[in-house]
Structure formats: structure tokens, C-alpha cells
Design an enzyme around this catalytic site. Structure first.
Site, PDB file in Angstrom:
ATOM      1  N   LYS A 121     -28.321  61.334 -80.177  1.00  0.00           N
ATOM      2  CA  LYS A 121     -29.023  60.293 -79.412  1.00  0.00           C
ATOM      3  C   LYS A 121     -29.929  60.866 -78.323  1.00  0.00           C
ATOM      4  CE  LYS A 121     -25.398  57.075 -80.252  1.00  0.00           C
ATOM      5  NZ  LYS A 121     -24.843  55.775 -80.082  1.00  0.00           N
TER       6      LYS A 121
ATOM      7  N   GLU B 106     -27.204  56.721 -68.987  1.00  0.00           N
ATOM      8  CA  GLU B 106     -28.400  55.882 -68.826  1.00  0.00           C
ATOM      9  C   GLU B 106     -28.015  54.605 -68.104  1.00  0.00           C
ATOM     10  OE1 GLU B 106     -29.602  55.538 -72.950  1.00  0.00           O
ATOM     11  OE2 GLU B 106     -28.316  53.810 -73.295  1.00  0.00           O
TER      12      GLU B 106
ATOM     13  N   LYS C 113     -21.213  45.427 -84.522  1.00  0.00           N
ATOM     14  CA  LYS C 113     -21.878  44.232 -85.036  1.00  0.00           C
ATOM     15  C   LYS C 113     -20.929  43.357 -85.866  1.00  0.00           C
ATOM     16  CE  LYS C 113     -25.853  47.205 -85.214  1.00  0.00           C
ATOM     17  NZ  LYS C 113     -26.510  48.243 -86.049  1.00  0.00           N
TER      18      LYS C 113
ATOM     19  N   HIS D 127     -19.268  46.424 -78.845  1.00  0.00           N
ATOM     20  CA  HIS D 127     -20.438  47.197 -79.294  1.00  0.00           C
ATOM     21  C   HIS D 127     -20.496  47.367 -80.803  1.00  0.00           C
ATOM     22  CE1 HIS D 127     -20.737  47.841 -75.086  1.00  0.00           C
ATOM     23  NE2 HIS D 127     -19.749  48.698 -75.023  1.00  0.00           N
TER      24      HIS D 127
HETATM   25  P1  ADP Z   1     -23.270  53.361 -81.707  1.00  0.00           P
HETATM   26  O1  ADP Z   1     -24.129  54.433 -82.309  1.00  0.00           O
HETATM   27  O2  ADP Z   1     -21.922  53.854 -81.282  1.00  0.00           O
HETATM   28  O3  ADP Z   1     -23.234  52.112 -82.527  1.00  0.00           O
HETATM   29  P2  ADP Z   1     -25.449  52.429 -80.008  1.00  0.00           P
HETATM   30  O4  ADP Z   1     -26.167  53.381 -79.154  1.00  0.00           O
HETATM   31  O5  ADP Z   1     -26.124  52.001 -81.282  1.00  0.00           O
HETATM   32  O6  ADP Z   1     -23.986  52.988 -80.337  1.00  0.00           O
HETATM   33  O7  ADP Z   1     -25.095  51.144 -79.180  1.00  0.00           O
HETATM   34  C1  ADP Z   1     -24.232  50.140 -79.674  1.00  0.00           C
HETATM   35  C2  ADP Z   1     -24.250  48.941 -78.766  1.00  0.00           C
HETATM   36  O8  ADP Z   1     -23.792  49.314 -77.454  1.00  0.00           O
HETATM   37  C3  ADP Z   1     -25.610  48.326 -78.526  1.00  0.00           C
HETATM   38  O9  ADP Z   1     -26.014  47.442 -79.537  1.00  0.00           O
HETATM   39  C4  ADP Z   1     -25.379  47.615 -77.209  1.00  0.00           C
HETATM   40  O10 ADP Z   1     -24.670  46.410 -77.401  1.00  0.00           O
HETATM   41  C5  ADP Z   1     -24.480  48.578 -76.467  1.00  0.00           C
HETATM   42  N1  ADP Z   1     -25.268  49.499 -75.612  1.00  0.00           N
HETATM   43  C6  ADP Z   1     -25.654  50.747 -75.900  1.00  0.00           C
HETATM   44  N2  ADP Z   1     -26.350  51.297 -74.873  1.00  0.00           N
HETATM   45  C7  ADP Z   1     -26.400  50.350 -73.911  1.00  0.00           C
HETATM   46  C8  ADP Z   1     -26.979  50.276 -72.603  1.00  0.00           C
HETATM   47  N3  ADP Z   1     -27.620  51.311 -72.053  1.00  0.00           N
HETATM   48  N4  ADP Z   1     -26.835  49.115 -71.917  1.00  0.00           N
HETATM   49  C9  ADP Z   1     -26.179  48.063 -72.434  1.00  0.00           C
HETATM   50  N5  ADP Z   1     -25.610  48.066 -73.642  1.00  0.00           N
HETATM   51  C10 ADP Z   1     -25.712  49.189 -74.387  1.00  0.00           C
END
Ligand code: ADP
Length: 462
Positions: free
Chosen positions: A122, A206, A243, A241
Site C-alpha cells: 500500500k 494516515e 465488504k 472494514h
Molecule cells: P484491506 O486491504 O485490508 O481491505 P483497505 O485499505 O482496502 O484495506 O481498506 C479497507 C477499508 O478500511 C476501507 O474501505 C475503509 O472502510 C477503511 N479505511 C481504510 N483506510 C481508511 C482511512 N484512512 N480512513 C477511514 N477509513 C479507512
């Protein structure tokens, strides 16, 4: 068509519904499909859907069987396999595996492993996004070496912040930090969870966005630099987090926002000369600003909704691209971006063997009754859903993906509800009632849920 095929045999290094999805695509293309299965999956349905199946991972744990790189490659070579499709999860984002396939003369159905290396992490992918002017969430685009650095960043940008595993996936290795006092503990637990889940404990930080929407864009690229997007999906309905329900198009976006997000997704894909199917994920805040979060270099669970609205078979496309066909070849028949004109609305509900009343605890047991849904506008992608099927605790609890399509969002909801009501499953608990509660909720019906929706509405669990 069979004679012209470049691939004669494709091995699917996965299980459950996605393995069946890929076998079906192979069959339609006239390719012989090869399944692998663990000891625990001996009696599951998916392996019977392939033309050939072989047990792997003897003496290994149920999950490790599907991660046995050397054994899988050896088997593929012994059985005359041309290419391996990794599905999602397991080895799908494993650079070593993709590299080993290439070195052993097997085609990895996915992006080039150098590209995976650049995008799978990431932090690296945020750097790519920044380099082409695509906005990312304010943060430090390198791994955080200590609690002190994390505290300093949070002091400067303000709480809440989010600690994330660079190698993250499946919502693991992620921690929200709301105050200075919480930082040290959350930093340590994010690191140890990352180490346990991914073997690497690199963490970055972040700004935490409050209740954003999750919007992602499906990409398809061939080996000749032609790249298109297949528009967006709204995946904001999440639990921890992860879906739960996804749909397309995203009702919350204006046409201008939709075009901007899709164009930004293309910019990132083009920056790395992306090949195969991939997904560029964004968070959208309440002001409508979008921020890139990651790119997934693989097929995703929710690809079905995009297939329903665009009419493009994404799994077949992955295979054809891996065979070396161009997007505008007669086989793929995607002549240009303008050629992709989505129609109607599609919704995917993930029906799982989880008990919403008991904190979504995975349930196990034998399915004693199974009545499937059907009818116009309904597509089902199931793994292990049949009478006498044993639901084991070893793998994820996805039982059936129920995808509906209709010309309006309202009608797509009606069809999804009708299909879920037709489904009768006894013997294991499912989240069916919970899914129906979400579909009946006015915020969902307005297409306006954000990622806080499920946590904010505990009555959905009853
Ligand atoms: P993973 O790869 O573990 O699925 P992601 O980076 O795709 O993680 O993030 C999954 C979910 O986590 C996002 O859809 C969101 O709901 C939440 N999320 C991730 N980063 C943030 C952030 N900086 N602020 C708020 N929610 C976040």
C-alpha cells in the site's frame, strides 16, 4: 474454438465459489480445468466442477494446503498445465508465486510480478498515485519506524489517525487511533497483527476519514498497453472494514465525480502499464473529495456486479489477456473506452454462514435443507451450498453471492429481496435476515450508505 486455444489446461489455485467461477469460464472458452483441494475439502462441491482434481497439502493445515507454492507448481507441470489462475485471497497477490510460475514456464493469470510488487504494497502504490497527481489520504508515504514518528505525525495532522499494515488485506492490521494515549498500544497491536497475518510488520500512518464512502474502479489492461475501466462499484456497506453488499453504479456520485474517479483510476493503471483485471480503490469524504487507497491486482469478490452492467465477462477476459489477446481482438471485442456502456443497476449480497445475533460468529455444521433462488435478474455464485454440505470452520464463511440486475436501483433491490426470501437454508445460521434488513433500510434505498452504516445501525442485526 477449442483448436485455436493457446491454453489447453488451466489450474485454479483456489477453492469455493471463485474456483467454480473460473472453471466455468474455462469451460466456456474450451479449456480443460484442473482443481486442487485440501484434505478438508475432499467432499466439497467445487472440485467436482473441474475436469480434473488433485489433492494437495497432505500434512499441512487447511489453509496452508492452498499456499503450498512448490507443490502446486510441481503438480501443474506434471499434469501438463499451461496457466494458473489464483482467484482471490490465498496466493493471488503473492509475488513469489507469480515469479515461480513464470520461471517454471507456467503463465500466471494476472499482472506481471514486477507490477504486483509495486502495487501490492500500500505504501508503494500511494507513491505511484502521487507521482501521477492522484490524491491520496494525507499521511507518511513510507513505513513508520517507531511510535515516536507516529505520534509526531498525529500531532501535526490531528487525531484521529489510522495505522495500516503496508502488506494489508482483509481489513487486518488496521487500527484507528483517536488520542495520544492510545497510540503506543495501537501501534504495537497493529504491528503484531500485521506480522501474524502477512509475515511483515511494516506499518504506515494516515489521516482517518470519518465515515467515508468506498468507491472502486474495475480496470482491464492487455499486454500491449491498452487499458480501459469498467466504471465504479460502491462498496461502502462494510462490517469491520470488510465488504458485505456492493452495487453499481454508485448513486452518491455526480456524473462529474464518477468521470474524475474513473479517470484517476486509469491514470494509476497506465502509470504501471497494468495488465489483466485489477481494481483501484478510493475513499470519498463527505465533501465529495476522493482519495486513492490501494490497487488490488486480482479478481475481486464483487466483480459480478460489473459483469452484470457492462456485459463483459471479467474472468474470461483475464484468461484471454493471459493468452496474449488484445482488448480489441475479436475474442475480447473491447474496441475502446467508449465501447463500454454500462446498463442498469446491479447489487451483490454476500450470503454468509455467520450469525448476526451472535456478533457475526461463523457457524459450522451440515446444511440439512437448501432451496436455491432463481428467476429473471438473479445470478448466484455459490461454493458449498447444497444439502449434506459440511460447513467447516477452516475457510471464509461466504456461502452464496446473490447478485441482482434491473433497469432501476429500486427494481434491483426488489429482485435481491425476492431472491433472498426464496433461499431457504437450514442446519447452519446465515446472515440472510440481516441482508434483508439492509436492503429495506431507507439509507440503503437512497444509495447513500457510508462505511459507518452497519456500526451505526445495530438494529440491522435483529
Ligand atoms: P484491506 O486491504 O485490508 O481491505 P483497505 O485499505 O482496502 O484495506 O481498506 C479497507 C477499508 O478500511 C476501507 O474501505 C475503509 O472502510 C477503511 N479505511 C481504510 N483506510 C481508511 C482511512 N484512512 N480512513 C477511514 N477509513 C479507512
Amino acid at each position: 474454438m477449442n483448436d485455436k486455444r493457446k491454453f489447453k489446461r488451466v489450474l485454479v489455485a483456489n477453492r469455493g465459489e471463485i474456483a467454480i467461477r473460473i472453471f466455468r469460464a474455462c469451460k466456456e472458452l474450451g479449456i480443460r480445468s484442473v482443481a486442487i483441494y485440501s484434505e478438508e475439502d475432499k467432499n466439497t462441491l467445487f472440485r467436482t466442477k473441474a475436469d480434473e482434481s488433485y489433492q494437495i497439502g497432505k500434512g499441512k493445515s487447511p489453509v496452508d494446503a492452498y499456499l503450498a507454492i512448490d507443490e502446486i507448481i510441481e503438480l501443474a507441470k506434471a499434469k501438463g498445465v499451461d496457466a494458473i489462475h489464483p482467484g482471490y485471497g490465498f496466493l493471488s497477490e503473492n509475488v513469489e508465486f507469480a515469479k515461480a510460475c513464470e520461471e517454471e514456464g507456467l503463465v500466471f493469470i494476472g499482472p506481471d510480478y514486477h507490477m504486483m510488487d509495486n502495487l501490492g504494497d500500500k505504501v508503494k502504490s500511494k507513491i505511484v498515485a502521487n507521482s501521477v497527481g492522484v490524491p491520496t489520504i494525507p499521511g507518511i508515504t513510507e513505513t513508520v519506524p517507531s511510535e515516536e514518528v507516529a505520534l509526531q505525525f498525529a500531532d501535526e495532522c490531528g487525531y484521529p489517525v489510522m495505522l495500516k499494515a503496508a502488506a494489508g488485506g482483509g481489513g487486518r492490521g488496521m487500527r484507528i487511533v483517536r488520542s495520544k494515549e492510545e497510540m503506543v498500544e495501537q501501534y504495537r497491536s497493529a504491528k503484531s497483527e500485521a506480522k501474524k497475518a502477512f509475515g511483515i510488520d511494516d506499518i504506515f500512518i494516515e489521516k482517518y476519514l470519518e465515515r467515508p464512502k468506498h468507491i472502486e474502479v474495475q480496470i482491464l489492461g492487455d499486454s500491449y498497453g491498452n487499458i480501459v475501466h469498467l466504471y465504479e462499484r460502491d462498496c461502502s456497506i462494510q462490517r469491520r472494514h470488510q465488504k458485505v453488499i456492493e452495487f453499481t453504479p454508485a448513486l452518491c456520485l455526480t456524473e462529474e465525480q464518477r468521470q474524475n474517479i474513473c479517470n484517476d483510476a486509469l491514470k494509476i493503471a497506465k502509470a504501471v502499464n497494468y495488465r489483466s483485471a485489477g481494481t483501484v480503490e478510493f475513499l470519498v469524504d463527505h465533501e465529495g473529495n476522493h482519495y486513492f487507497i490501494e490497487m488490488n491486482p486480482r479478481i475481486q469478490v464483487e466483480h459480478t456486479v460489473t459483469e452484470m452492467t457492462t456485459g463483459i465477462d471479467i474472468v474470461q477476459s483475464q484468461i484471454l489477456i493471459a493468452e496474449g489477446y488484445e482488448l480489441n481482438s475479436p475474442e475480447l471485442d473491447i474496441k475502446s473506452q467508449d465501447d463500454i456502456q454500462p446498463r442498469g443497476f446491479a447489487i451483490q449480497c454476500r450470503l454468509t454462514t455467520e450469525d448476526p445475533i451472535n456478533g457475526f460468529a461463523p457457524d459450522t455444521g451440515v446444511i440439512t435443507k437448501y432451496t436455491s433462488a432463481g428467476g429473471y435478474g438473479i445470478r448466484l455464485d455459490a461454493g458449498n451450498a447444497f444439502v449434506n454440505s459440511t460447513i467447516s470452520p477452516y475457510y471464509d464463511s461466504l456461502l452464496v453471492k446473490v447478485t441482482s440486475w434491473a433497469r432501476s436501483f429500486h427494481d434491483a433491490i426488489s429482485k435481491a429481496k425476492r431472491a433472498l426470501k426464496e433461499m431457504k437454508i437450514n442446519g447452519v445460521k446465515t446472515n440472510r435476515a440481516f441482508l434483508l434488513n439492509v436492503l429495506n433500510h431507507p439509507t440503503f434505498q437512497a444509495g447513500n450508505c457510508d462505511t459507518g452504516f452497519i456500526a451505526d445501525n445495530p438494529e440491522l442485526m435483529n
